[in-house]
Design a protein around this motif. Structure first.
Motif, PDB file in Angstrom:
ATOM      1  N   ARG A   1      88.158 -23.556 -57.738  1.00 19.50           N
ATOM      2  CA  ARG A   1      86.955 -24.392 -57.718  1.00 19.50           C
ATOM      3  C   ARG A   1      86.983 -25.356 -56.542  1.00 19.50           C
ATOM      4  NH1 ARG A   1      87.773 -23.631 -63.338  1.00 19.50           N
ATOM      5  NH2 ARG A   1      89.162 -25.429 -63.518  1.00 19.50           N
ATOM      6  N   SER A   2      88.174 -25.858 -56.216  1.00 22.04           N
ATOM      7  CA  SER A   2      88.303 -26.744 -55.063  1.00 22.04           C
ATOM      8  C   SER A   2      88.034 -25.983 -53.762  1.00 22.04           C
ATOM      9  CB  SER A   2      89.710 -27.360 -55.033  1.00 22.04           C
ATOM     10  OG  SER A   2      89.884 -28.178 -53.898  1.00 22.04           O
ATOM     11  N   LEU A   3      88.561 -24.761 -53.682  1.00 23.10           N
ATOM     12  CA  LEU A   3      88.330 -23.938 -52.493  1.00 23.10           C
ATOM     13  C   LEU A   3      86.843 -23.651 -52.319  1.00 23.10           C
ATOM     14  CD1 LEU A   3      89.232 -22.087 -50.163  1.00 23.10           C
ATOM     15  CD2 LEU A   3      89.547 -20.264 -51.860  1.00 23.10           C
ATOM     16  N   LYS A   4      86.190 -23.251 -53.395  1.00 23.10           N
ATOM     17  CA  LYS A   4      84.761 -22.931 -53.347  1.00 23.10           C
ATOM     18  C   LYS A   4      83.947 -24.144 -52.919  1.00 23.10           C
ATOM     19  CE  LYS A   4      80.995 -21.371 -56.375  1.00 23.10           C
ATOM     20  NZ  LYS A   4      80.644 -20.979 -57.761  1.00 23.10           N
ATOM     21  N   ASP A   5      84.267 -25.316 -53.473  1.00 22.74           N
ATOM     22  CA  ASP A   5      83.542 -26.538 -53.153  1.00 22.74           C
ATOM     23  C   ASP A   5      83.749 -26.943 -51.695  1.00 22.74           C
ATOM     24  OD1 ASP A   5      82.089 -29.075 -53.863  1.00 22.74           O
ATOM     25  OD2 ASP A   5      84.044 -29.946 -53.387  1.00 22.74           O
ATOM     26  N   ASN A   6      84.983 -26.881 -51.237  1.00 18.86           N
ATOM     27  CA  ASN A   6      85.273 -27.281 -49.855  1.00 18.86           C
ATOM     28  C   ASN A   6      84.684 -26.309 -48.846  1.00 18.86           C
ATOM     29  OD1 ASN A   6      87.149 -29.756 -49.516  1.00 18.86           O
ATOM     30  ND2 ASN A   6      87.996 -28.696 -51.291  1.00 18.86           N
ATOM     31  N   LEU A   7      84.673 -25.022 -49.172  1.00 13.19           N
ATOM     32  CA  LEU A   7      84.071 -24.043 -48.266  1.00 13.19           C
ATOM     33  C   LEU A   7      82.572 -24.295 -48.148  1.00 13.19           C
ATOM     34  CD1 LEU A   7      84.633 -21.543 -46.527  1.00 13.19           C
ATOM     35  CD2 LEU A   7      84.100 -20.136 -48.527  1.00 13.19           C
ATOM     36  N   ALA A   8      81.939 -24.617 -49.261  1.00 13.52           N
ATOM     37  CA  ALA A   8      80.495 -24.877 -49.245  1.00 13.52           C
ATOM     38  C   ALA A   8      80.153 -26.074 -48.365  1.00 13.52           C
ATOM     39  CB  ALA A   8      79.993 -25.107 -50.668  1.00 13.52           C
ATOM     40  N   ARG A   9      81.042 -27.053 -48.298  1.00 12.28           N
ATOM     41  CA  ARG A   9      80.778 -28.250 -47.499  1.00 12.28           C
ATOM     42  C   ARG A   9      80.819 -27.979 -45.998  1.00 12.28           C
ATOM     43  NH1 ARG A   9      84.274 -33.076 -50.449  1.00 12.28           N
ATOM     44  NH2 ARG A   9      83.582 -32.658 -52.597  1.00 12.28           N
ATOM     45  N   LEU A  10      81.332 -26.837 -45.603  1.00 14.88           N
ATOM     46  CA  LEU A  10      81.494 -26.541 -44.182  1.00 14.88           C
ATOM     47  C   LEU A  10      80.347 -25.707 -43.617  1.00 14.88           C
ATOM     48  CD1 LEU A  10      85.333 -25.832 -44.009  1.00 14.88           C
ATOM     49  CD2 LEU A  10      84.097 -27.962 -43.549  1.00 14.88           C
ATOM     50  N   PHE A  11      79.328 -25.422 -44.458  1.00 13.80           N
ATOM     51  CA  PHE A  11      78.166 -24.673 -43.981  1.00 13.80           C
ATOM     52  C   PHE A  11      76.888 -25.441 -44.308  1.00 13.80           C
ATOM     53  CE2 PHE A  11      81.459 -21.490 -44.268  1.00 13.80           C
ATOM     54  CZ  PHE A  11      81.262 -20.774 -43.103  1.00 13.80           C
ATOM     55  N   ARG A  12      75.929 -25.368 -43.400  1.00 15.47           N
ATOM     56  CA  ARG A  12      74.691 -26.128 -43.525  1.00 15.47           C
ATOM     57  C   ARG A  12      73.796 -25.531 -44.598  1.00 15.47           C
ATOM     58  NH1 ARG A  12      72.030 -26.563 -37.748  1.00 15.47           N
ATOM     59  NH2 ARG A  12      70.496 -27.668 -39.039  1.00 15.47           N
ATOM     60  N   ALA A  13      73.056 -26.398 -45.256  1.00 17.82           N
ATOM     61  CA  ALA A  13      72.072 -25.957 -46.238  1.00 17.82           C
ATOM     62  C   ALA A  13      70.712 -25.802 -45.575  1.00 17.82           C
ATOM     63  CB  ALA A  13      71.978 -26.964 -47.376  1.00 17.82           C
ATOM     64  N   GLY A  14      69.942 -24.809 -46.049  1.00 14.72           N
ATOM     65  CA  GLY A  14      68.608 -24.588 -45.521  1.00 14.72           C
ATOM     66  C   GLY A  14      67.610 -25.527 -46.167  1.00 14.72           C
ATOM     67  N   PRO A  15      66.319 -25.418 -45.803  1.00  9.70           N
ATOM     68  CA  PRO A  15      65.273 -26.288 -46.359  1.00  9.70           C
ATOM     69  C   PRO A  15      65.185 -26.242 -47.879  1.00  9.70           C
ATOM     70  CG  PRO A  15      64.455 -25.073 -44.452  1.00  9.70           C
ATOM     71  CD  PRO A  15      65.788 -24.489 -44.784  1.00  9.70           C
ATOM     72  N   ASP A  16      65.524 -25.081 -48.462  1.00  7.43           N
ATOM     73  CA  ASP A  16      65.440 -24.957 -49.911  1.00  7.43           C
ATOM     74  C   ASP A  16      66.748 -25.323 -50.614  1.00  7.43           C
ATOM     75  OD1 ASP A  16      66.988 -22.869 -49.074  1.00  7.43           O
ATOM     76  OD2 ASP A  16      65.922 -21.305 -50.208  1.00  7.43           O
ATOM     77  N   GLY A  17      67.728 -25.804 -49.825  1.00 10.76           N
ATOM     78  CA  GLY A  17      69.005 -26.205 -50.398  1.00 10.76           C
ATOM     79  C   GLY A  17      70.027 -25.097 -50.469  1.00 10.76           C
ATOM     80  N   THR A  18      69.636 -23.858 -50.162  1.00  3.86           N
ATOM     81  CA  THR A  18      70.568 -22.735 -50.182  1.00  3.86           C
ATOM     82  C   THR A  18      71.453 -22.775 -48.946  1.00  3.86           C
ATOM     83  OG1 THR A  18      68.941 -21.368 -51.339  1.00  3.86           O
ATOM     84  CG2 THR A  18      70.772 -20.220 -50.284  1.00  3.86           C
TER      85      THR A  18
END
Length: 342
Positions: free
Chosen positions: A26-43
């Motif tokens: 869960r920590s890996l998944k969360d930290n990986l998500a923080r390293l990529f930009r979100a689009g206008p819809d939040g994806t």
């Protein structure tokens, strides 16, 4: 393959494809998500977040012992970001996954990268810096946003320190320039010890550490995991109260190994035609895996905690030392072997 074998292999294969989230996952998944930009819809998109005034990306170092489930966790975490799994323009994912070969060199690592990027048979006459230029160009051309380098600790087994530093510098340079990518480095505890000495690594990389299991704190959850897998295979469960602790010890306190041993025990039960998973199935499966006598089987003896179990990383280290001694012995002239100093 007989119909009976198919009937056993199919449910076992399904068990192997299951993934159970752990705190480190869960920590890996969360930290990986923080390293990529979100689009206008939040994806989340495939575009890396840029740091240092938009000049570089950051990465992740995942530390997990052999058998902790590091590779499945990496795959699941990447799969949670849909934008990384498919590039409609190229037809290939926006990430590559390289496993470091041993022994590793700056050249061999570049060749591995290029093979993953679709370039095979690179000539021996191509200079190392030219190889890495090719790597950069292919990453940009294929729109690769994430580079996963697994088993990075193998870079330290027999590679000279200067070569290892050069490999690290080259990989870190991929996080800068016209097409910076996110790096995810995976390895055992040795990787953390070495990278901790590099201030730039500490600054640029988040660290996710998979903690070893604890007999007291994790026994209940491991028991529930065994019951879950047995239920998925259509088996009842009849095990002694201390089996979870035996399993944790036999798995070298690694969650991934607990799962592997459990699936092997289930396989034994299914092949025997039994409808209940018992400690005997664990004893048989673990004994065949370890190649140990009954007196050294953690599922067979009463004083199982007294059994000392070596870790794969320790074994690999000793094998490498033995190889180095053999290599040096071959390089020593026969006239100098065994000569004593007066």
């Amino acid at each position: 393959m007989t119909n009976a074998s198919k009937g056993i292999n199919l449910p076992v294969d399904e068990l192997r494809n299951l993934h159970i989230g752990t705190p480190s996952y869960r920590s890996l998944k969360d930290n990986l998500a923080r390293l990529f930009r979100a689009g206008p819809d939040g994806t989340l998109t495939h575009e890396p977040v840029l740091f240092t005034r938009g000049t570089e990306t950051h990465g992740i170092i995942l530390i997990a012992g052999a058998g902790a489930g590091k590779t499945p966790d990496i795959g699941e975490a990447i799969g949670s970001i849909e934008a990384l799994t498919d590039n409609h323009e190229t037809g290939v994912p926006r990430y590559i996954h390289v496993t470091v070969g041993s022994p590793a060199t700056l050249r061999s690592l570049a060749v591995q990268f290029l093979e993953k990027l679709g370039l095979d048979g690179v000539g021996d006459r191509v200079k190392v810096h030219e190889l890495w230029t090719m790597v950069r160009r292919r990453l940009q051309r294929l729109g690769i946003s994430l580079v996963v380098v697994d088993e990075v600790h193998d870079m330290f087994r027999s590679t000279p320190g200067s070569e290892t530093d050069a490999m690290f510098r080259m990989m870190k340079s991929l996080m800068q320039g016209d097409h910076p990518v996110v790096l995810l480095l995976g390895g055992t505890e040795r990787l953390l010890a070495v990278t901790g000495l590099d201030a730039q690594v500490n600054r640029r990389f988040r660290k996710v550490i998979a903690q070893p299991l604890d007999c007291g704190g994790n026994a209940d959850s491991i028991h529930k995991t065994v019951a879950f897998y047995a239920g998925k295979a259509g088996l009842a469960l009849s095990i002694r109260d201390d089996l979870a602790v035996r399993l944790i010890h036999g798995a070298r306190y690694r969650f991934g190994r607990c799962v592997e041993i459990t699936i092997a025990a289930i396989d034994e039960a299914l092949r025997a035609g039994d409808d209940t998973l018992t400690g005997q199935h664990f004893e048989t499966a673990w004994g065949m895996e370890e190649g140990c006598p009954l007196t050294a089987n953690v599922f067979a003896v009463e004083d199982f905690m007294s059994i000392q179990l070596e870790d794969d990383d320790e074994i690999g280290e000793r094998i490498q030392v033995a190889r180095e001694k053999k290599r040096r012995a071959k390089a020593t002239p026969k006239s100098k072997r065994g000569k004593k100093v007066a």
